[in-house]
Design an enzyme around this catalytic site. Structure first.
Site, mmCIF file in Angstrom:
data_model
loop_
_atom_site.group_PDB
_atom_site.id
_atom_site.type_symbol
_atom_site.label_atom_id
_atom_site.label_comp_id
_atom_site.label_asym_id
_atom_site.label_seq_id
_atom_site.Cartn_x
_atom_site.Cartn_y
_atom_site.Cartn_z
ATOM 1 N N GLU A 137 39.621 5.656 23.190
ATOM 2 C CA GLU A 137 39.268 5.196 22.197
ATOM 3 C C GLU A 137 38.214 6.118 21.881
ATOM 4 O OE1 GLU A 137 39.666 3.732 25.323
ATOM 5 O OE2 GLU A 137 39.710 1.505 24.928
ATOM 6 N N HIS A 150 32.231 -6.100 31.735
ATOM 7 C CA HIS A 150 33.159 -7.183 29.926
ATOM 8 C C HIS A 150 31.966 -7.613 28.691
ATOM 9 C CE1 HIS A 150 36.640 -5.092 31.682
ATOM 10 N NE2 HIS A 150 37.775 -5.238 30.479
#
Ligand SMILES: Cc1ncc(C[n+]2csc(CCOP(=O)(O)OP(=O)(O)O)c2C)c(N)n1
Ligand SMILES: Cc1ncc(C[n+]2csc(CCOP(=O)(O)OP(=O)(O)O)c2C)c(N)n1
Ligand SMILES: [Mg+2]
Ligand SMILES: [Mg+2]
Lengths: 340, 327, 327, 340
Positions: free
Chosen positions: C60, C129
């Site tokens: 990322e 998450h």
């Protein structure tokens, strides 16, 4: 950016055997067979529960990866630290987690080891050295190195092992950790469960590293590639790495080649690989290998049947227990934010 | 009584705790042999050796993660971030890991660590070396945040932070480093509790709730407002941002009827807005005039001196805000 | 008129803009060959090829940074973060780089990029998450933040985001993905402006200002409050968090005299506190009762269903807050 | 965690010469000498201004690093993209930035290229391909790769180069970028200015990588180690890397060994190295090397004196200009937050 042939990117796990090993006795292997089958059955049951809607979120099974976990548990001490990924049921069960509490946790039930707060991606039990699975790719790796650092600071001989996937190698913090671990000769084992896929993407599509175990050579770190599906090979490699670590010789990187037989997570469409590819890999998977090895060593099919029947019953019971277990008290939503 | 600098106070807290508790260790960049870019860790490597004062490569994710791991098994790491702006490089380890660990493990693990370092504007370091981070950290439950303004509070709060069983962010403002303040004798052990505000100036017309360097600015503003306009300001030093001592703030507002929260992190969704929101939640009837907050204007901090001064919520801006509220 | 899902609307916006503008490209994990973990980018690799739909490794920081670089030279990357929680892994590239670039280069560079992906609770994904990130992003000037609640707004806002010359965070809530809504014909081009709120339900007793999935929850709460208590709620869909359309909010409050801001990110120093603070800054005289905000309770999101439901600022909690305010 | 001998960690830059090169004519070298001296004098002047309190914050000079910058400017096209670290005055001046505007920027004055908002750590001028120095170690590296990706997407032949230090190699995102750049064969050059120190810490104290240029070998990336103080060697290495990049052969990693003659930043106490160590390195520094080379090629000391005198005057003027330049308008504090 061309896509390499998928076939070519999936070498047979057999091809990766570093050295054949026959290091464990049949007596040692039998409970390992039992454990491997137990893990398999727990995870298959969890997949069924997920399909019926009883499990939400992201649940990743390690079906096909059991060799790494069971070999590890045999090679390490109970007090050695372990961290792993969201795909961590197998390590925890192999280290002795009660299947009942494991399933409860996945379902979010009160008897879960973390009261249902952590779920499938956060398996742990500090009393078994299980210091936590992690939902963030790579995040658990410096944790293990930090535990190894703690051992070193304290002058203890507990070592740490951390499991991660092939895809995790491209998270920068892995690389930061490798350098420091090697520089400080930390007693830590880096175990890569190379199943050749990062979620739905074959690793060969995004990686320019051809041999994963070579990855850490720039740091001068010891590294090996092994058949991660052969529990004896895993046992052997981790035992040697543990010996090095305890002797103050620093970290070892182990690439255990394996294959994930189920989807990346419950609900995976699996459009990215063929049924043939999976079928081809079944011949090499850990349970099949160990089964055959035991037969070759003269164990009877009957004896193995008996083990499996016992396990079936245990797992069945655990599932029933978990389904009937109570939800956590609502007040638990607000506890454990700070340690008081 | 003796006087020390803020730097000295922070250094002493670490030294004393490292002497007291074998499980405390330091990790960070240039902190050992050099003694820290701002010299806050000087002499500690000499006393405690490379085993407990660890010079790292520029690998914030890696060493923050290792500190988390070491804390998970009971050590008490103190991690220096050279500039607080760099928390963005290792934010996952701080927030997804350290801060959430206790909760997501159902209480099985906890992470007793301190993250410390300097932050703030005023020295022309520009956009990437001047940010104040307390408001961002306040958005993540599971981590405590303290930001003392005096050497006394710095030492006492850092000792509390080190002994705390949770991750604690300990913020030093670069403008505070060479300020001096009264201290008990070096041998005298004391702590300042986390989560307890302190009234640094009494007044009756308006309450300013602030902390860290803006506290000094608020005190100066208060003196000038008194002299120039006869306005009598009460200055509450929050000292802790998480947890926030609203009780002390509201007790003060009960007296003054007016509340201004000041901080150097961004105003937008900042801790000042939180203080205003809580005041209306918990005791709206105390307010004689609308509560206000003053934070950093919506820009990052420029190098050019006059531009930087324009933007920071310092004395001039504090005075202007107070005068508007008193109209 | 036709109906599409939220996923389809987001997909169409990317497809239409990629057809219109060669400089738009997509980058992220599993977005190409697989079509995205949540299938939001499906078919785009087939149409635009690997040159413009790029499957990345799990890097990322690296690919966010590459997107920033590509945007600095005039391309318009759309970066998918698989779960918004992962912004913490690449936060430096987002905040110290993309968001500050225009300012710290004195306007010489700008970064026209979109970061998009899903967030939020309700599906038992647990602590790492399920976070909602809008309040954190709101603390960093230089980046815009939008969070539509309907397929129509999603398509129109994403097109605006892609055409915007600044970094824009485009938030999709995982609970919205399969919701359906009215849409103009596929060929009909339209945009929804960034920074403009929209009244989704008229009412006279109390204004709820919200966005994304909590908007649907607020609408449900409004219906039930009407039926059960005769309370008539006006629901303002902010749609943009940065910039914030306080004008529309305050126009509504001028009518209702009561304001409740609701969002799924943490309450503490959240965008709700900001809305409350601004209401008191800009128009305190409009408020008949103290303005309030409701955000996620101070905990990270647990997997266990009843615990998750307890904490989220959804219908039940919204109704309770309204009833308290109407007392 | 033992500290290696500091002496041992500072090999002579000479030892790192990959191949002696005499690729540039004297006519080409003379303006390079001029530029190198100009950079040196600008930076020495800035250090003086810093000492007198006129410059705040963190100012890093590249005194001793000029070879990399001047060699690069000769090897690349004006429209090739460049990103670099906070230590970026030299690259910018070498690419043609006006010293007046450069010094104004460091002082925070209105005529600075970024209106005084960016300062010393954020040198840039997009019209010269200078796409930004960066205050965050390593952050500029994926930016350059992204610009190279942009070239590839657009089908252009502009390439990108990025400069970073030896210490930056231990930021994880470097590693993420190396992998993607190699996998996608991006036209980007990774240039490591290895000055053997990461701030006040010798790199050997924290790194387990012995040969930095070997670092990227796991990715199969082309890499070389060169004498970064010899401007011709730098020119040669970057020219070859640029050729590879433009031909679609992908990235090259260059380790340019050099030495920082001044402190890490203005105000550095420099307790971490000895005066002898610095003295020893003076013999190999870029300006001394080029000076000697020109004399060897028959250029007269007189001619070089003349160049230096001109430069002195130019720099003197630039400093005076900057000191007298106006501050930016206060309203600028609020502009450029968003592009409108
Ligand atoms: C930082 C971060 N990025 C992305 C993800 C989403 N994600 C979860 S698992 C996964 C693939 C991991 O692949 P690998 O490391 O090979 O492990 P495997 O799942 O194959 O065991 C991804 C991308 C994540 N959890 N964290
Ligand atoms: C992420 C980050 N961590 C730490 C720093 C502080 N810092 C600035 S320069 C530097 C040393 C860099 O060393 P190197 O990469 O070798 O470059 P050099 O300064 O020697 O040119 C450090 C640690 C920073 N700017 N960014
Ligand atoms: Mg994998
Ligand atoms: Mg260096």
């Amino acid at each position: 950016m061309a896509e390499p042939s998928l076939k070519a990117s999936v070498p047979s796990a057999k091809a990766a055997v570093a050295e054949p090993a026959a290091v464990l006795s049949t007596e040692q292997l039998l409970p390992m067979y039992r454990m491997m089958f137990l893990i398999r059955r727990v995870e298959e049951s969890l997949l069924e529960l997920a399909e019926s809607g009883k499990i939400g979120g992201a649940m990743h099974t390690a079906i096909g990866h059991e060799g790494a976990a069971v070999g590890m548990a045999a090679a390490l001490r109970k007090d050695d630290y372990l961290t792993c990924t969201y795909r961590g049921h197998h390590h925890s069960l192999a280290r002795g987690m009660d299947p009942k509490r494991a399933i409860c946790e996945v379902l979010g039930k009160a008897p879960g080891f973390a009261k249902g707060k952590g779920g499938s991606m956060h398996f742990l039990d500090p009393s078994l050295g299980l210091m936590g699975a992690n939902g963030i790719v790579g995040a658990q790796v410096p944790h293990a190195a930090g535990m190894a650092l703690a051992s070193k600071i304290r002058g203890e001989d507990r070592i740490a092992i951390t499991f991660f996937g092939d895809g995790a190698l491209y998270q920068g913090l892995m690389h930061e950790t490798f350098n420091m671990a090697q520089k400080w000769k930390l007693p830590v084992i880096f175990y890569c469960e190379n199943n050749r896929y990062s979620e739905m993407t074959p690793i060969s599509r995004t990686s320019s590293v051809s041999d994963i175990y070579q990855f850490v050579r720039a740091y001068g770190m010891e590294s090996v590639q092994i058949d991660g599906n052969d529990v004896e090979v895993v046992y052997d490699a981790i035992s040697k790495a543990a010996e090095r670590a305890r002797a103050g010789e620093g970290p070892t990187f182990i690439e255990g080649v394996t294959y994930r037989l189920a989807g990346h997570m419950a609900g995976d469409l699996e459009t990215y690989r063929t049924a043939e590819e999976i079928e081809m890999q079944r011949a090499y998977e850990p349970l099949t290998q160990l089964h055959q090895k035991l037969l070759d060593r003269g164990v009877s099919e009957e004896e193995l049947n008996k083990i499996r029947a016992e396990v079936e019953e245990e797992v069945q019971e655990a599932v029933e227990y978990a389904l009937e277990a109570p939800w956590p008290d609502i007040a638990e939503a607000y506890t454990d934010v700070y340690k008081v | 009584m003796r006087k020390t600098t803020f730097i000295q106070a922070v250094n002493e807290a670490m030294r004393d705790e490292m002497r007291r508790d074998e499980s405390v260790f330091l990790i960070g960049e240039d902190i050992g042999h050099y003694g820290g870019l701002f010299r806050v860790t000087r002499n500690l490597m000499e006393e405690f050796g490379e085993r407990r004062v660890i010079d790292t490569p520029i690998s914030e994710q890696g060493f923050m993660g290792m500190a988390v791991g070491a804390a998970m098994v009971g050590l008490r790491p103190i991690v220096e971030l050279m500039y607080m702006d760099f928390f963005l490089v290792c934010a996952d380890q701080i927030f997804n890991q350290a801060a959430k660990m206790h909760y997501m493990t159902g209480g099985l693990l906890h992470v007793p660590m301190v993250i410390r370092g300097q932050q703030g504007g005023g020295k022309r370091y520009g956009s990437q070396h001047s940010s104040s981070v307390e408001s961002t950290f306040a958005q993540f439950p599971g981590i405590k945040v303290v930001a003392p303004a005096t050497p006394y509070d710095a030492k006492g709060l850092l000792i509390s932070a080190i002994r705390d069983d949770n991750p604690v962010l300990f913020l030093e403002h670069k403008m505070l480093y060479f300020t001096r303040g009264d201290m008990p004798d070096a041998e005298e052990e004391y702590t300042v509790p986390i989560g307890k505000a302190d009234i640094k100036r009494e007044g009756k017309d308006l309450t300013i709730a602030t902390f860290s360097y803006t506290l000094l600015q608020a005190l100066e503003a208060a003196e000038e407002l008194k002299a120039e306009h006869g306005i009598d300001i009460e200055v509450v030093d929050l000292r802790s941002i998480t947890p926030l001592d609203m009780e002390t703030v509201l007790t003060s507002v009960a007296k003054t009827g007016r509340l201004l929260a000041v901080h150097e992190s961004q105003a937008n969704a900042g801790i000042g807005a939180e203080i205003v929101a809580r005041a209306y939640e918990e005791a709206p009837y105390l307010l004689k005039a609308p509560a206000r907050r003053l934070g950093m204007a919506p820009a990052s901090i420029p190098v050019s001196k006059p531009l930087e001064e324009e933007l920071l919520p310092w004395k001039t801006n504090i005075k202007a805000a107070v005068l508007e509220m008193m109209r």
